[in-house]
Design a protein around this motif. Sequence first.
Motif, PDB file in Angstrom:
ATOM      1  N   VAL A  65       1.197  -0.925  -0.128  1.00  0.00           N
ATOM      2  CA  VAL A  65       0.646   0.100   0.212  1.00  0.00           C
ATOM      3  C   VAL A  65       0.585   1.238   0.042  1.00  0.00           C
ATOM      4  N   GLU A  66       0.528   1.898  -1.087  1.00  0.00           N
ATOM      5  CA  GLU A  66       1.840   3.458  -1.659  1.00  0.00           C
ATOM      6  C   GLU A  66       0.768   4.710  -1.255  1.00  0.00           C
ATOM      7  N   PRO A  67       1.229   5.324  -0.520  1.00  0.00           N
ATOM      8  CA  PRO A  67       0.836   6.388  -0.573  1.00  0.00           C
ATOM      9  C   PRO A  67      -0.018   7.855  -1.988  1.00  0.00           C
ATOM     10  N   ARG A  68      -1.163   8.200  -1.910  1.00  0.00           N
ATOM     11  CA  ARG A  68      -0.984   9.124  -3.458  1.00  0.00           C
ATOM     12  C   ARG A  68       0.303  10.287  -3.129  1.00  0.00           C
ATOM     13  N   ARG A  69       0.194  10.576  -1.775  1.00  0.00           N
ATOM     14  CA  ARG A  69       0.816  12.425  -2.124  1.00  0.00           C
ATOM     15  C   ARG A  69       1.254  12.014  -0.303  1.00  0.00           C
ATOM     16  N   LYS A  70       2.457  12.903  -0.188  1.00  0.00           N
ATOM     17  CA  LYS A  70       2.801  13.444   1.305  1.00  0.00           C
ATOM     18  C   LYS A  70       2.958  14.329   1.364  1.00  0.00           C
ATOM     19  N   GLU A  71       2.681  15.232   3.014  1.00  0.00           N
ATOM     20  CA  GLU A  71       2.968  16.654   2.514  1.00  0.00           C
ATOM     21  C   GLU A  71       3.609  17.159   4.011  1.00  0.00           C
ATOM     22  N   GLY A  72       3.809  17.276   4.331  1.00  0.00           N
ATOM     23  CA  GLY A  72       4.443  18.520   5.764  1.00  0.00           C
ATOM     24  C   GLY A  72       5.698  17.150   5.952  1.00  0.00           C
ATOM     25  N   GLU A  73       6.568  16.949   5.375  1.00  0.00           N
ATOM     26  CA  GLU A  73       7.078  16.077   6.103  1.00  0.00           C
ATOM     27  C   GLU A  73       8.743  17.184   6.853  1.00  0.00           C
ATOM     28  N   ARG A  74       8.841  18.260   6.070  1.00  0.00           N
ATOM     29  CA  ARG A  74      10.173  19.156   5.956  1.00  0.00           C
ATOM     30  C   ARG A  74      10.137  19.610   7.866  1.00  0.00           C
ATOM     31  N   GLU A  75       8.711  20.242   8.250  1.00  0.00           N
ATOM     32  CA  GLU A  75       8.238  20.838   9.049  1.00  0.00           C
ATOM     33  C   GLU A  75       7.681  19.614   9.953  1.00  0.00           C
ATOM     34  N   SER A  76       7.361  18.464   9.745  1.00  0.00           N
ATOM     35  CA  SER A  76       6.795  17.740  10.856  1.00  0.00           C
ATOM     36  C   SER A  76       5.907  17.919  11.848  1.00  0.00           C
ATOM     37  N   LYS A  77       5.315  19.349  11.494  1.00  0.00           N
ATOM     38  CA  LYS A  77       4.433  19.420  12.782  1.00  0.00           C
ATOM     39  C   LYS A  77       3.070  18.903  11.918  1.00  0.00           C
ATOM     40  N   TRP A  78       2.460  18.737  11.336  1.00  0.00           N
ATOM     41  CA  TRP A  78       1.400  18.267  11.320  1.00  0.00           C
ATOM     42  C   TRP A  78       1.994  17.422   9.100  1.00  0.00           C
ATOM     43  N   ILE A  79       2.004  15.899   9.373  1.00  0.00           N
ATOM     44  CA  ILE A  79       2.245  15.404   8.704  1.00  0.00           C
ATOM     45  C   ILE A  79       0.846  14.625   7.453  1.00  0.00           C
ATOM     46  N   VAL A  80       0.647  15.158   6.872  1.00  0.00           N
ATOM     47  CA  VAL A  80      -0.639  13.830   5.740  1.00  0.00           C
ATOM     48  C   VAL A  80       0.426  12.806   5.169  1.00  0.00           C
ATOM     49  N   LEU A  81      -0.329  11.524   5.057  1.00  0.00           N
ATOM     50  CA  LEU A  81      -0.500  10.378   4.176  1.00  0.00           C
ATOM     51  C   LEU A  81      -1.483  10.652   3.705  1.00  0.00           C
ATOM     52  N   ASP A  82      -1.826  11.108   1.877  1.00  0.00           N
ATOM     53  CA  ASP A  82      -2.592  10.335   1.037  1.00  0.00           C
ATOM     54  C   ASP A  82      -2.758   8.962   1.065  1.00  0.00           C
ATOM     55  N   TYR A  83      -3.785   8.210   1.676  1.00  0.00           N
ATOM     56  CA  TYR A  83      -4.043   6.726   1.035  1.00  0.00           C
ATOM     57  C   TYR A  83      -4.991   6.414   0.069  1.00  0.00           C
ATOM     58  N   ALA A  84      -5.629   7.787  -1.029  1.00  0.00           N
ATOM     59  CA  ALA A  84      -6.978   7.366  -1.705  1.00  0.00           C
ATOM     60  C   ALA A  84      -8.511   8.175  -0.315  1.00  0.00           C
ATOM     61  N   HIS A  85      -8.155   6.518   0.587  1.00  0.00           N
ATOM     62  CA  HIS A  85      -9.933   6.028   0.949  1.00  0.00           C
ATOM     63  C   HIS A  85      -9.319   6.425   2.571  1.00  0.00           C
ATOM     64  N   VAL A  86      -8.091   6.677   2.523  1.00  0.00           N
ATOM     65  CA  VAL A  86      -8.028   6.826   4.710  1.00  0.00           C
ATOM     66  C   VAL A  86      -6.688   7.830   4.083  1.00  0.00           C
ATOM     67  N   ILE A  87      -6.721   8.822   5.246  1.00  0.00           N
ATOM     68  CA  ILE A  87      -5.760   9.901   4.857  1.00  0.00           C
ATOM     69  C   ILE A  87      -5.946   9.606   6.404  1.00  0.00           C
ATOM     70  N   VAL A  88      -4.021   9.852   7.019  1.00  0.00           N
ATOM     71  CA  VAL A  88      -3.381  10.210   7.967  1.00  0.00           C
ATOM     72  C   VAL A  88      -2.885  11.846   7.912  1.00  0.00           C
ATOM     73  N   HIS A  89      -3.489  11.577   9.480  1.00  0.00           N
ATOM     74  CA  HIS A  89      -2.861  13.688   9.982  1.00  0.00           C
ATOM     75  C   HIS A  89      -2.082  12.463  11.043  1.00  0.00           C
ATOM     76  N   ILE A  90      -0.921  13.507  11.043  1.00  0.00           N
ATOM     77  CA  ILE A  90      -0.073  12.531  12.321  1.00  0.00           C
ATOM     78  C   ILE A  90       0.629  14.315  12.937  1.00  0.00           C
TER      79      ILE A  90
END
Length: 124
Positions: A65-90
């Motif tokens: 299972v690969e993410p479609r997109r990733k955002e926020g890694e640089r600052e690492s205060k809010w990282i979003v991993l987009d798996y299409a039907h599931v979006i993970v917010h850390i």
Amino acid sequence: MINSKELALRAAKILDEKGANDIEILEVSHLTSITDYFVIANGRNIQSVRSLAEDLEDKLTEEGVEPRRKEGERESKWIVLDYAHVIVHIFHPEERKYYNIERLWQDGTNQVQYIPLEGSEEKN
């Protein structure tokens, strides 16, 4: 192929095993067309937020299972991993409190029951 609810539960379990705090799963398919589930968690600090995101991505990639997109890694205060039907917010704890996305997306009926590992600080 894993369905979206199973993927959300799997992501929550991986995050729990890696030490994430305050894990929540929200079913949002009836509120938006962009995804079916949000998995929301936080780390203790910037390093743990980054580590949680990396560990989750690595583990799910091993499972095909690969993410479609990733955002926020640089600052690492809010990282979003987009798996299409599931979006993970850390989140970093301060960012999670500030943005409070649960307030925006929780409608009182859409929280998915997730049973944390024993000894976890989970509140669900």
